[in-house]
Structures are given as C-alpha cells and as structure tokens.
Design a protein around this motif. Structure first.
Motif, PDB file in Angstrom:
ATOM      1  N   GLY A   1      72.934  55.606  19.483  1.00 43.76           N
ATOM      2  CA  GLY A   1      74.265  55.160  19.852  1.00 43.76           C
ATOM      3  C   GLY A   1      75.218  56.326  20.058  1.00 43.76           C
ATOM      4  O   GLY A   1      76.031  56.329  20.986  1.00 43.76           O
ATOM      5  N   TRP A   2      75.113  57.339  19.209  1.00 45.32           N
ATOM      6  CA  TRP A   2      75.953  58.532  19.346  1.00 45.32           C
ATOM      7  C   TRP A   2      75.604  59.289  20.623  1.00 45.32           C
ATOM      8  O   TRP A   2      76.479  59.705  21.377  1.00 45.32           O
ATOM      9  CB  TRP A   2      75.740  59.443  18.135  1.00 45.32           C
ATOM     10  CG  TRP A   2      76.575  60.690  18.138  1.00 45.32           C
ATOM     11  CD1 TRP A   2      76.368  61.826  18.876  1.00 45.32           C
ATOM     12  CD2 TRP A   2      77.773  60.930  17.381  1.00 45.32           C
ATOM     13  NE1 TRP A   2      77.342  62.760  18.621  1.00 45.32           N
ATOM     14  CE2 TRP A   2      78.222  62.231  17.702  1.00 45.32           C
ATOM     15  CE3 TRP A   2      78.481  60.161  16.442  1.00 45.32           C
ATOM     16  CZ2 TRP A   2      79.353  62.785  17.128  1.00 45.32           C
ATOM     17  CZ3 TRP A   2      79.622  60.718  15.871  1.00 45.32           C
ATOM     18  CH2 TRP A   2      80.043  62.007  16.220  1.00 45.32           C
ATOM     19  N   ARG A   3      74.311  59.424  20.891  1.00 42.84           N
ATOM     20  CA  ARG A   3      73.841  60.182  22.050  1.00 42.84           C
ATOM     21  C   ARG A   3      74.242  59.514  23.357  1.00 42.84           C
ATOM     22  O   ARG A   3      74.544  60.197  24.350  1.00 42.84           O
ATOM     23  CB  ARG A   3      72.315  60.303  21.989  1.00 42.84           C
ATOM     24  CG  ARG A   3      71.664  61.028  23.150  1.00 42.84           C
ATOM     25  CD  ARG A   3      70.164  61.110  22.941  1.00 42.84           C
ATOM     26  NE  ARG A   3      69.575  59.786  22.878  1.00 42.84           N
ATOM     27  CZ  ARG A   3      69.178  59.092  23.946  1.00 42.84           C
ATOM     28  NH1 ARG A   3      69.336  59.593  25.152  1.00 42.84           N
ATOM     29  NH2 ARG A   3      68.632  57.897  23.798  1.00 42.84           N
ATOM     30  N   GLU A   4      74.271  58.180  23.369  1.00 45.24           N
ATOM     31  CA  GLU A   4      74.543  57.457  24.604  1.00 45.24           C
ATOM     32  C   GLU A   4      76.028  57.278  24.879  1.00 45.24           C
ATOM     33  O   GLU A   4      76.400  56.706  25.891  1.00 45.24           O
ATOM     34  CB  GLU A   4      73.875  56.076  24.558  1.00 45.24           C
ATOM     35  CG  GLU A   4      72.362  56.153  24.671  1.00 45.24           C
ATOM     36  CD  GLU A   4      71.741  54.773  24.798  1.00 45.24           C
ATOM     37  OE1 GLU A   4      72.474  53.775  24.630  1.00 45.24           O
ATOM     38  OE2 GLU A   4      70.536  54.701  25.064  1.00 45.24           O
ATOM     39  N   ALA A   5      76.885  57.753  23.974  1.00 48.68           N
ATOM     40  CA  ALA A   5      78.331  57.636  24.186  1.00 48.68           C
ATOM     41  C   ALA A   5      78.719  58.355  25.477  1.00 48.68           C
ATOM     42  O   ALA A   5      78.434  59.530  25.664  1.00 48.68           O
ATOM     43  CB  ALA A   5      79.095  58.234  23.011  1.00 48.68           C
ATOM     44  N   GLY A   6      79.349  57.630  26.391  1.00 49.26           N
ATOM     45  CA  GLY A   6      79.783  58.225  27.643  1.00 49.26           C
ATOM     46  C   GLY A   6      78.710  58.246  28.711  1.00 49.26           C
ATOM     47  O   GLY A   6      78.980  58.634  29.852  1.00 49.26           O
ATOM     48  N   VAL A   7      77.491  57.809  28.380  1.00 48.13           N
ATOM     49  CA  VAL A   7      76.409  57.785  29.351  1.00 48.13           C
ATOM     50  C   VAL A   7      76.423  56.453  30.070  1.00 48.13           C
ATOM     51  O   VAL A   7      76.792  55.426  29.499  1.00 48.13           O
ATOM     52  CB  VAL A   7      75.037  57.990  28.643  1.00 48.13           C
ATOM     53  CG1 VAL A   7      73.900  57.911  29.653  1.00 48.13           C
ATOM     54  CG2 VAL A   7      75.027  59.325  27.935  1.00 48.13           C
TER      55      VAL A   7
ATOM     56  N   ARG B   1      82.163  54.184  20.129  1.00 45.24           N
ATOM     57  CA  ARG B   1      80.709  54.171  19.951  1.00 45.24           C
ATOM     58  C   ARG B   1      80.285  55.175  18.882  1.00 45.24           C
ATOM     59  O   ARG B   1      79.447  54.880  18.025  1.00 45.24           O
ATOM     60  CB  ARG B   1      80.011  54.485  21.273  1.00 45.24           C
ATOM     61  CG  ARG B   1      78.498  54.350  21.199  1.00 45.24           C
ATOM     62  CD  ARG B   1      77.844  54.915  22.452  1.00 45.24           C
ATOM     63  NE  ARG B   1      78.038  54.064  23.596  1.00 45.24           N
ATOM     64  CZ  ARG B   1      77.185  53.110  23.970  1.00 45.24           C
ATOM     65  NH1 ARG B   1      76.114  52.877  23.235  1.00 45.24           N
ATOM     66  NH2 ARG B   1      77.406  52.400  25.045  1.00 45.24           N
ATOM     67  N   ARG B   2      80.865  56.367  18.927  1.00 42.96           N
ATOM     68  CA  ARG B   2      80.488  57.389  17.958  1.00 42.96           C
ATOM     69  C   ARG B   2      80.982  57.045  16.556  1.00 42.96           C
ATOM     70  O   ARG B   2      80.314  57.349  15.564  1.00 42.96           O
ATOM     71  CB  ARG B   2      80.996  58.757  18.417  1.00 42.96           C
ATOM     72  CG  ARG B   2      80.213  59.280  19.612  1.00 42.96           C
ATOM     73  CD  ARG B   2      80.577  60.683  20.016  1.00 42.96           C
ATOM     74  NE  ARG B   2      79.635  61.191  21.002  1.00 42.96           N
ATOM     75  CZ  ARG B   2      79.739  62.362  21.620  1.00 42.96           C
ATOM     76  NH1 ARG B   2      80.777  63.155  21.344  1.00 42.96           N
ATOM     77  NH2 ARG B   2      78.825  62.738  22.498  1.00 42.96           N
ATOM     78  N   THR B   3      82.145  56.399  16.466  1.00 41.25           N
ATOM     79  CA  THR B   3      82.647  55.987  15.158  1.00 41.25           C
ATOM     80  C   THR B   3      81.716  54.946  14.536  1.00 41.25           C
ATOM     81  O   THR B   3      81.338  55.047  13.364  1.00 41.25           O
ATOM     82  CB  THR B   3      84.062  55.400  15.281  1.00 41.25           C
ATOM     83  OG1 THR B   3      84.951  56.413  15.799  1.00 41.25           O
ATOM     84  CG2 THR B   3      84.579  54.927  13.932  1.00 41.25           C
TER      85      THR B   3
END
Length: 209
Positions: free
Chosen positions: A96-102, A189-191
């Motif tokens: 979820g962190w990695r896909e933020a903004g993707v 998403r990162r939060t």
C-alpha cells in the motif's frame, strides 16, 4: 424445540452480541478495509469483504471438522500460521505504501486481487481459529447436533462480520472523492499503510503464546 433448529434462541442472541463486540474491536480486517476502500474505492472494498467472508467461513468449516483445534493445539502449526499472517499483513502495508501515487490497477483485476488478499489474510489468521475453538463451543449444547450447531454459529459470525465490514467500506469509500488529488491520496494511503503495519506488530504481540 426441534433438534434441527440446532441452537436455542438465548445462546443465538448471546453469540450474535459477542460476535458484534469482537468485530467492532479494531484489527487487521478493519484497518485494511479502510485502506482499500479509501484509496481504491468501494468496488475493491466490497471485493475484499467477500474474500474475508469466505476466509472466515473456511476457518469455521475447518473448526467444525476439527482442523482448527489441531492447529491451536500444535505450537509449531500455530506459530507457522501466526507468522505467515503477520508477514502477509506487513507485505500488504508495504504494498500500500509503495503504490501510493501509482496508477490504479484495472478495475476487474483490482477486484480479483483484493478478493484474494481478503481471503488469504483470514485463512492465515490464527485468532480466527482460536475464536472458533475457544469461544464458539461455549454456545453449543453438547446434547444437540454439534456439527449443525457449529455451522449455524459460524454462519451467524460470518454474517455479522460481513455486515460490519460492509459498513466500514461504505464509510471509508465516502472519502474517495476527497482523495482525487494525488497528493492527498498519497498521504492518506501511506498513513493507513503505516497504521496497518502497526496493527501487524500489535497482532504479533497479541497472538504470542
């Protein structure tokens, strides 16, 4: 009362109330559903809910057949299942962190993916197995048909969990329009991903024997 009805009304109501209280307690399912629904929308959220429901039903069936009790009684099997679940939750948090903004995955692929994740998360949840082994039997009348009662109570628990999870999807999904801004979406998403990682660590602590 006809034995085919399996469980008396009193135990049914008590078990339903216990299920509601358990499912309203914050945990991995609640956090992950909030993450998916807010960031990906209600379609993905409901797909995750379906996977969770199938996973809970699968563990309930395993309990009815005695498999969950064997896992709970075996330290090696329990620890293997526990750490598999913890690592999978951490993977979901990292993903979820990695896909933020993707760019988002195609809707059909995303729904199938989140269904699988909801399913696997709950199949690897030793707390679900312990619940079916340690809590559910307290509401069963040993003089009645045990298998029928177990299946009935499992269906009630899955139904309660599904309704609560669907409510979480509806509430979290309402934030999706607000997250159309890429910056806000990435922050949210990162939060939530960081919160899911913390829940995974809490899960590791709370399930340790």
């Amino acid at each position: 009362m006809d034995p085919a009805l399996a469980v008396a009304t009193g135990p049914l109501l008590s078990f339903t109330l216990a299920s509601i209280i358990i499912e309203l307690t914050p945990g991995p399912n609640m956090t992950y559903l909030a993450l998916v629904s807010a960031a990906e929308g209600r379609r993905s959220g409901f797909a995750t809910v379906a996977g969770i429901a199938l996973g809970l039903a699968g563990v309930g069936l395993a309990a009815a057949l005695g498999v969950a009790e064997l896992i709970s009684a075996s330290p090696v099997a329990y620890e293997l299942l526990r750490w598999s679940g913890i690592l999978f939750l951490l993977y979901l948090a990292w993903d979820g962190w990695r896909e933020a903004g993707v760019d988002e995955v195609a809707a059909s692929q995303g729904a199938a993916r989140y269904f699988r994740r909801g399913l696997v998360t709950n199949l690897l949840n030793p707390k679900a197995a312990v619940f079916y082994v340690a809590v559910l039997p307290n509401f069963i009348d040993p003089a009645g048909p045990v298998l029928a009662q177990t299946i009935t109570l499992t269906a009630i628990y899955v139904g309660v969990a599904t309704l609560i999870h669907a409510g979480i999807v509806l509430l979290a999904g309402a934030a999706t329009p607000f997250l159309t801004d890429e910056r806000r979406e990435r922050t949210a998403r990162r939060t939530l991903s960081a919160l899911l990682a913390l829940v995974a660590l809490w899960f590791a602590w709370s399930t340790a024997r």
